[in-house]
Design a protein around this motif. Structure first.
Motif, mmCIF file in Angstrom:
data_model
loop_
_atom_site.group_PDB
_atom_site.id
_atom_site.type_symbol
_atom_site.label_atom_id
_atom_site.label_comp_id
_atom_site.label_asym_id
_atom_site.label_seq_id
_atom_site.Cartn_x
_atom_site.Cartn_y
_atom_site.Cartn_z
ATOM 1 N N PRO A 74 0.804 -1.230 0.000
ATOM 2 C CA PRO A 74 0.000 0.000 0.000
ATOM 3 C C PRO A 74 0.834 1.277 0.000
ATOM 4 O O PRO A 74 0.402 2.299 -0.535
ATOM 5 C CB PRO A 74 -0.814 -0.122 1.301
ATOM 6 N N ASP A 75 2.031 1.225 0.598
ATOM 7 C CA ASP A 75 2.867 2.424 0.656
ATOM 8 C C ASP A 75 3.686 2.632 -0.618
ATOM 9 O O ASP A 75 4.520 3.542 -0.710
ATOM 10 C CB ASP A 75 3.799 2.373 1.867
ATOM 11 N N GLY A 76 3.467 1.765 -1.599
ATOM 12 C CA GLY A 76 4.176 1.892 -2.864
ATOM 13 C C GLY A 76 5.429 1.055 -2.960
ATOM 14 O O GLY A 76 6.020 0.940 -4.038
ATOM 15 N N GLY A 77 5.852 0.486 -1.847
ATOM 16 C CA GLY A 77 7.038 -0.364 -1.859
ATOM 17 C C GLY A 77 6.719 -1.773 -2.349
ATOM 18 O O GLY A 77 5.576 -2.093 -2.689
ATOM 19 N N TRP A 78 7.749 -2.591 -2.387
ATOM 20 C CA TRP A 78 7.600 -3.964 -2.846
ATOM 21 C C TRP A 78 8.059 -4.921 -1.753
ATOM 22 O O TRP A 78 9.036 -4.652 -1.056
ATOM 23 C CB TRP A 78 8.417 -4.213 -4.112
ATOM 24 N N ASN A 79 7.359 -6.024 -1.619
ATOM 25 C CA ASN A 79 7.730 -7.018 -0.614
ATOM 26 C C ASN A 79 7.949 -8.377 -1.283
ATOM 27 O O ASN A 79 7.084 -8.867 -2.007
ATOM 28 C CB ASN A 79 6.638 -7.160 0.447
ATOM 29 N N PHE A 80 9.139 -8.956 -1.036
ATOM 30 C CA PHE A 80 9.447 -10.283 -1.561
ATOM 31 C C PHE A 80 9.189 -11.314 -0.464
ATOM 32 O O PHE A 80 9.834 -11.291 0.584
ATOM 33 C CB PHE A 80 10.918 -10.376 -1.984
ATOM 34 N N GLY A 81 8.269 -12.221 -0.704
ATOM 35 C CA GLY A 81 8.026 -13.303 0.248
ATOM 36 C C GLY A 81 9.024 -14.428 0.061
ATOM 37 O O GLY A 81 9.643 -14.558 -1.008
ATOM 38 N N ARG A 82 9.207 -15.228 1.085
ATOM 39 C CA ARG A 82 10.121 -16.369 1.013
ATOM 40 C C ARG A 82 9.446 -17.560 0.346
ATOM 41 O O ARG A 82 8.271 -17.852 0.588
ATOM 42 C CB ARG A 82 10.570 -16.782 2.417
ATOM 43 N N LYS A 83 10.187 -18.264 -0.464
ATOM 44 C CA LYS A 83 9.714 -19.528 -1.034
ATOM 45 C C LYS A 83 9.820 -20.585 0.059
ATOM 46 O O LYS A 83 10.837 -20.682 0.741
ATOM 47 C CB LYS A 83 10.562 -19.906 -2.242
ATOM 48 N N THR A 84 8.783 -21.371 0.252
ATOM 49 C CA THR A 84 8.767 -22.321 1.366
ATOM 50 C C THR A 84 8.902 -23.782 0.933
ATOM 51 O O THR A 84 9.279 -24.630 1.740
ATOM 52 C CB THR A 84 7.462 -22.174 2.179
ATOM 53 N N THR A 85 8.607 -24.088 -0.307
ATOM 54 C CA THR A 85 8.681 -25.479 -0.773
ATOM 55 C C THR A 85 9.241 -25.514 -2.189
ATOM 56 O O THR A 85 9.289 -24.507 -2.897
ATOM 57 C CB THR A 85 7.300 -26.159 -0.774
ATOM 58 N N GLY A 86 9.650 -26.734 -2.600
ATOM 59 C CA GLY A 86 10.027 -26.957 -3.994
ATOM 60 C C GLY A 86 11.452 -26.635 -4.349
ATOM 61 O O GLY A 86 11.894 -26.930 -5.461
ATOM 62 N N TYR A 87 12.217 -26.037 -3.444
ATOM 63 C CA TYR A 87 13.600 -25.680 -3.753
ATOM 64 C C TYR A 87 14.562 -26.571 -2.975
ATOM 65 O O TYR A 87 14.174 -27.261 -2.032
ATOM 66 C CB TYR A 87 13.871 -24.213 -3.415
ATOM 67 N N MET A 88 15.820 -26.554 -3.381
ATOM 68 C CA MET A 88 16.823 -27.390 -2.730
ATOM 69 C C MET A 88 17.384 -26.681 -1.501
ATOM 70 O O MET A 88 18.096 -25.681 -1.622
ATOM 71 C CB MET A 88 17.944 -27.757 -3.701
ATOM 72 N N THR A 89 17.053 -27.191 -0.341
ATOM 73 C CA THR A 89 17.572 -26.636 0.901
ATOM 74 C C THR A 89 19.058 -26.950 1.025
ATOM 75 O O THR A 89 19.594 -27.817 0.317
ATOM 76 C CB THR A 89 16.846 -27.226 2.110
#
Length: 215
Positions: A111-126
């Protein structure tokens, strides 16, 4: 003539490009292996995956090169002699707990015009899976000893496409964290590494120390 040193971000990007290229090559080899019946193509795919994983490990050294080098001054081997991905990662964890790529989902406008990157939680190589799979591939880089235990190559073959996809998912959109001691700053490298081999990077910097919140 002394070879000029490349900037860490250039090394990181080049290693990302190499990792993507090797993953793509491995994927093509598997798809053309006649359902894993062509042993040479399968072996070549295994080699390319392992080398892609080593490229990722090398990329992780780049942001912490000096600290990594300092931590190994007591060893006879120089940093240029290192190659084993799991050992490299163990060393990096001791000097930068946030060294491993953190995979993200596409940014959402706030809402403030910024951008938020969420974390990927599944499907990637830990990291744990990365290190185990890297070691698992090691024994298949050699001709199988006919007097040895069943190498279970068929099970590995079934797992290869999933592993390739998981590494792609790790790299696709991620950030790397660099803690700089003098002067105290923190850099965040936002990396967009696509399956077609293109890699774009954005570098952000904050003065002072910065804590990376766990996912």
């Amino acid at each position: 003539m002394v070879k000029a040193k490349k900037r860490p971000e250039i090394i990181y990007r080049e290693m990302m490009i190499e990792a993507l290229y090797r993953l793509s090559s491995a994927d093509n080899l598997i798809k053309n292996s006649n359902n894993f019946q062509d042993a040479v193509r399968v072996d070549s795919a295994i080699l390319q995956i392992r080398k892609a994983m080593e490229a990722i490990a090398f990329s992780s050294i780049a942001p912490s090169e000096k600290r990594y080098e300092d931590s190994h001054r007591h060893n006879k081997k120089t940093i240029g002699d290192h190659y084993h991905a799991r050992r490299i990662m163990a060393s990096l964890a001791a000097i930068n707990p946030d060294f491993y790529p953190t995979p993200l989902v596409p940014a959402i406008r706030q809402p403030d015009g910024g951008w938020n990157f969420g974390r990927k939680t599944t499907g990637y190589m830990t990291r744990t899976r990365f290190e185990k799979f890297y070691d698992r591939l090691g024994k298949y880089l050699h001709t199988i000893n006919p007097w040895g235990k069943d190498p279970q190559i068929h099970q590995l073959c079934k797992d290869l496409p999933t592993a390739i996809d998981a590494i792609y998912e790790l790299l696709d959109l991620h950030f790397a964290v660099i803690h700089i001691e003098e002067p105290a700053t923190t850099q965040i490298w936002l990396v967009d590494a696509k399956r077609d081999g293109t890699v774009a990077m954005t570098i952000a910097m904050a003065e002072g120390s910065c804590v990376v919140q766990p996912s």
